[in-house]
Design an enzyme around this catalytic site. Structure first.
Site, PDB file in Angstrom:
ATOM      1  CE  LYS A 284      -3.970   1.823   2.689  1.00 43.93           C
ATOM      2  NZ  LYS A 284      -4.873   1.573   3.835  1.00 43.93           N
TER       3      LYS A 284
ATOM      4  CB  SER B  68      -8.194   3.467   2.810  1.00 33.55           C
ATOM      5  OG  SER B  68      -7.369   2.870   3.793  1.00 33.55           O
TER       6      SER B  68
ATOM      7  CB  SER C 186      -8.471   0.534   5.685  1.00 35.77           C
ATOM      8  OG  SER C 186      -9.204   1.717   5.546  1.00 35.77           O
TER       9      SER C 186
END
Ligand code: GLN
Length: 484
Positions: free
Chosen positions: A77, A153, A177
């Site tokens: 990420k 996210s 997330s």
């Protein structure tokens, strides 16, 4: 067999037997990314031109393909620091920021003989969101339905794993997330106990809630990646110095004797009836496999969303104060220092980041601190105590991961409150600091995945793996692949 389709444990076996090389894994993955990422957009750099950010020219020093071809590449990420390689939290304000060090999890991955895939996964700006629509690079699409969001996210990481564009990936979870996008994309996502995995090098959103965790194709890969990234780190003052078990030993196909609570507050209005019946079927399946279920109560559940959005925004407003054009990323060209601060922040932060900075600053301001922030901290303790009470008698709690399956891109982006409610089943876990996993447990009539969430007490990831593995061994959901 295309190598990109395999799990990490299948590839490791082949590497061990010298049937394949690490280079073959990388090039199989590269080909897959080239073929499908134009549509999915799980990564923030174009697959057509490696190392190039969408719409921008290549960066000097970027690897044309992968950093290294070592072991099984891990997709990362965009908020986890990678030495010398852009880490921008999908925010304009961090444009061009190349950390001078690796996050601890990246060093651990290297030490374990694996490598970072030289592409970063898309995310909501600073991890603010539930749909990956708040990225300055534009949204990621759900591999099961390109019109739908992948969740957020960590939507880029989840979509990459679901679309076979990643073998395994890391995300971060502050309020859901990892688990919510895992649920939307039909993959396995684990949020570890707070303190289990070092946060050193994770760009902070809300420091008392954030944890890094794995997104994988199955429970075994999740256990393998947890073995690699877990453990005490003197560089993170909230990391806890207790031994890490070998999580692969918890992959036991047997739920007999496990005591599981079903919280009545989670099966109420707002839960999509289709999701509800899919989750109930999964519970029936687990009953058939010997787990014992009983209804339990988590009486402070209704306060979780407001408490979270006070604490998370308060911490975020403080953490984001450092982005002012001086040390990191973007610097607006203006006359004078104060103007430069202001202009940089105006230009650099997206709408959701600005909303959270304003909300958080308000909650911490003199005169409101006691009424909002302090009170939220007290209710947070009550929420944690609810879990402590249930875990006196139960090994796990089972819930839906999200009240709905993936929604359409654009559906909630203009309605922050609606978006915030996507996390209603995941955020209490972060407030309490306990671990939870989301595993695929079925599909809606429209063909969208649904996730089952399993929770346990602090540092009892073992129970999560046992129950998840038992379910997986007796179902086929985790083997389903989207048509791309
Ligand atoms: N969707 C939640 C939020 O917007 C959680 C995000 C997260 O876990 N990073 O804050």
């Amino acid at each position: 067999m295309e190598l990109y389709k395999l799990t990490a444990h299948e590839l490791l076996e082949k590497l061990k037997n010298k049937e394949i090389t690490a280079e073959e894994i990388s090039s199989s993955l590269a080909k897959r990314i080239e073929d499908v990422d134009v549509e999915v957009k799980a990564y923030v750099r174009t697959p057509e031109k490696w190392g190039q950010k969408r719409g921008q020219s290549p960066e000097k020093g970027d690897s044309p393909l992968f950093f290294e071809t070592k072991g099984i590449p891990v997709s990362i990420k965009d908020n986890i620091c990678t030495d010398g390689y852009s880490t921008e939290c999908c925010s304009k304000i961090l444009e061009g920021f190349k950390p001078p060090y690796n996050a601890t999890v990246i060093n651990k991955i290297n030490e374990a003989g694996h490598s970072f895939l030289g592409l970063k996964c898309n995310m909501d700006e600073f991890a603010f969101g539930s749909s990956t629509e708040n990225s300055c690079f534009g949204p990621t699409r759900n591999p099961w339905n390109l019109e739908s969001v992948p969740g957020g996210s960590s939507g880029g990481s989840a979509a990459a794993v679901a679309g076979d564009e990643a073998i395994w990936a890391l995300g971060s979870d502050t309020g859901g997330s990892i688990r919510q996008p895992a649920s939307f994309c039909g993959v396995v996502g684990l949020k570890p106990t707070y303190g289990r995995v070092s946060r050193y090098g994770l760009i902070a959103f809300a420091s008392s809630l954030d944890q890094i965790g794995p997104l994988t194709k199955d429970a075994r890969d999740s256990a393998l990646l947890m073995n690699i990234i877990s453990g005490f780190d003197p560089l993170d003052s909230t990391s806890i110095n207790i031994p890490v078990p070998d999580y692969t030993k918890d992959l036991i196909n047997d739920a007999k004797g496990l005591k599981i609570g079903i919280p009545k507050e989670y099966f109420v209005e707002g839960l999509d009836p289709e999701v509800k019946s899919i989750v109930e079927e999964a519970i029936d399946k687990l009953k058939g496999l010997g787990a014992q279920f009983k209804e339990v109560s988590l009486p402070h559940t209704e306060y979780a969303v407001p408490v979270y959005y006070i604490i998370a925004t308060a911490e975020a407003s403080s953490n984001l104060a450092r982005f002012d054009g001086v040390q990191y990323g973007l610097r607006a060209k203006t006359q004078g220092l104060i103007d430069m601060y202001k202009k940089t922040r105006q230009l650099g932060f997206g709408d959701e980041a600005k909303r959270r900075i304003i909300l958080g600053t308000f909650a911490l301001s003199h005169g409101y601190y006691d009424a909002y922030y302090l009170r939220a901290l007290k209710v947070r303790t009550l929420i944690k105590q609810d879990f402590d009470n249930v875990f006196k008698d139960f090994d796990c709690i089972v819930t839906p991961t999200s009240p709905t399956a993936a929604f359409k891109i654009g559906d909630k982006v203009d309605d922050p409150l609606k978006m915030y409610l996507s996390d209603i089943y995941t955020i209490s876990v972060n407030l309490a600091g306990i671990p939870a996993i989301s595993i695929p447990c079925g599909f809606t009539k429209k063909g969208l995945p649904v996730g089952l969430q399993i929770l346990s007490r602090h540092f009892n990831e073992s129970a999560l793996f046992r129950l998840a593995y038992t379910y997986e061994q007796n179902t086929e959901w985790h083997k389903m692949k989207p048509k791309l």
